[in-house]
Scaffold this active site. Structure first.
Site, mmCIF file in Angstrom:
data_model
loop_
_atom_site.group_PDB
_atom_site.id
_atom_site.type_symbol
_atom_site.label_atom_id
_atom_site.label_comp_id
_atom_site.label_asym_id
_atom_site.label_seq_id
_atom_site.Cartn_x
_atom_site.Cartn_y
_atom_site.Cartn_z
ATOM 1 C CE LYS A 263 -5.930 1.961 -0.554
ATOM 2 N NZ LYS A 263 -6.214 2.122 0.826
ATOM 3 C CE LYS B 275 -3.561 2.287 2.734
ATOM 4 N NZ LYS B 275 -4.524 2.128 3.827
HETATM 5 C C1 PBG Z 1 -7.578 3.003 5.732
HETATM 6 C C2 PBG Z 1 -7.794 2.950 4.283
HETATM 7 C C3 PBG Z 1 -7.586 3.954 3.310
HETATM 8 C C4 PBG Z 1 -8.060 3.431 2.108
HETATM 9 C C5 PBG Z 1 -8.511 2.137 2.356
HETATM 10 N N1 PBG Z 1 -8.314 1.846 3.718
HETATM 11 C C6 PBG Z 1 -7.098 5.343 3.441
HETATM 12 C C7 PBG Z 1 -5.715 5.650 3.806
HETATM 13 O O1 PBG Z 1 -4.847 4.802 3.937
HETATM 14 O O2 PBG Z 1 -5.482 6.839 3.990
HETATM 15 C C8 PBG Z 1 -8.095 4.165 0.803
HETATM 16 C C9 PBG Z 1 -9.098 3.681 -0.170
HETATM 17 C C10 PBG Z 1 -9.402 4.605 -1.302
HETATM 18 O O3 PBG Z 1 -8.774 5.657 -1.508
HETATM 19 O O4 PBG Z 1 -10.319 4.262 -2.049
HETATM 20 N N2 PBG Z 1 -6.317 2.790 6.180
#
Ligand code: PBG
Length: 314
Positions: free
Chosen positions: A240, A187
């Site tokens: 992601k 991520k």
């Molecule tokens: C929570 C989380 C996030 C997303 C999914 N789970 C936000 C972040 O890490 O700031 C982002 C999903 C999206 O942008 O569609 N940790």
């Protein structure tokens, strides 16, 4: 190739397909509302009140969607994210409702602190620093509480080191050996998440997420993160965002043989919606092409806010 100029023959030669079974639909459940509320930065996407979640799932299931990932917007936030593991919390109640009505829906939950903390970070904070190890016991509690409410797959998204192993042990100790883990393994600290932070009310009040999310200049690091998560017991891994990271998806898929999910995130959705509304793009064609490209790169599963539209297109 001359042989392929006949349009009708193309389907025969097609390498990549997207099936509706490949899609995972995100659902934002909000404890503070009584009717669904559009998310300003994500046109035509809504926060859903707890009482209506089952209906929402039912409508999507009619289109053939089988898997859902839940995010909660709680009434109560504090420094320690206590409402995240409340057995009567927003996600827990939603899970119980959906399970009662649609026992064949595949229920996935995002396991993280950011929507439940006052500071909006994904971990416990002390003196302005995010504490990795102190966060793990909280993630364990959240996962167990979701398991008690009937979740099928937990998806830790906080990028804390050791989170998968900690959650796996905790679930097994509590008799939830059959709950699977989908880890947000690779991520990135991405600018594509900002509409989500509107949607989930998880904007951080200081700093950024760079101490725990990955640097987008790197791709080998993604392989190391995935490898660690697999050693700790992840069943599904994730890259992601998706679109600007197709190379990472491909690299991960070529290195590992486990199911790979890609998250077509909020910023990617917002770009498509905005351009379509202005008449610059054909929304349906673009959605299809994007999903195909994510599959072609190697994703098995796609988490996407376009799920319902895509189900209709497919
Ligand atoms: C929570 C989380 C996030 C997303 C999914 N789970 C936000 C972040 O890490 O700031 C982002 C999903 C999206 O942008 O569609 N940790």
């Amino acid at each position: 190739m001359r042989r392929l100029r006949k349009d009708k023959m193309r389907p025969l030669f097609r390498q990549t397909r997207v099936k509706v079974e490949d899609l995972i639909m995100p659902i934002f459940v909000d404890e503070n509302i009584s009717s669904k509320k559009e998310i300003p930065s994500m046109p035509e996407y809504y926060r859903i009140p707890v009482k209506d979640v089952s209906d929402e799932v039912g409508k999507a299931m009619e289109l053939g969607i089988k898997a859902f990932i839940f995010f909660g917007i709680p009434k109560h936030k504090d420094e320690l994210a206590t409402s995240a593991y409340d057995d009567d919390g927003v996600v827990q109640r939603a899970l119980k409702n959906v399970n009662k009505d649609f026992s064949d829906a595949i229920l996935i939950t995002d396991v993280c602190l950011c929507e439940y903390t006052t500071h909006g970070h994904c971990g416990i904070v002390k003196d302005g620093v995010i504490l990795n190890d102190a966060t793990l016991p909280i993630l364990e509690k959240i996962a167990i509480s979701h398991a008690k409410a009937g979740v099928d797959i937990v998806a830790p998204s906080g990028m804390m080191d050791g989170m998968v192993g900690a959650i796996r042990n905790a679930l097994d100790r509590s008799g939830f050996e059959d709950v699977a883990i989908m880890s947000y393994s690779a991520k990135y600290a991405s600018n594509f998440y900002s509409p989500f932070r509107d949607a989930a009310d998880s904007k951080f009040t200081f700093g950024n997420r760079k101490s725990y999310q990955m640097d987008f200049h790197n791709s080998d690091e993604a392989l190391r993160e995935v490898e660690l998560d697999l050693k700790e017991g992840a069943d599904i891994i994730m890259v992601k965002p998706a679109l600007a990271y197709l190379d990472v998806i491909k690299k991960v898929k070529e290195t590992f043989t486990v199911p790979l999910a890609a998250y077509n995130v909020s910023g990617e959705y917002a770009m498509v919606k905005a351009a379509s509304k202005l008449g610059f793009l054909d929304e349906k064609e673009i959605i299809y092409e994007i999903l195909i490209s994510i599959k072609r790169a190697g994703a098995d599963l796609i988490i996407t806010y376009h799920a319902k539209d895509a189900a209709e297109i497919l």
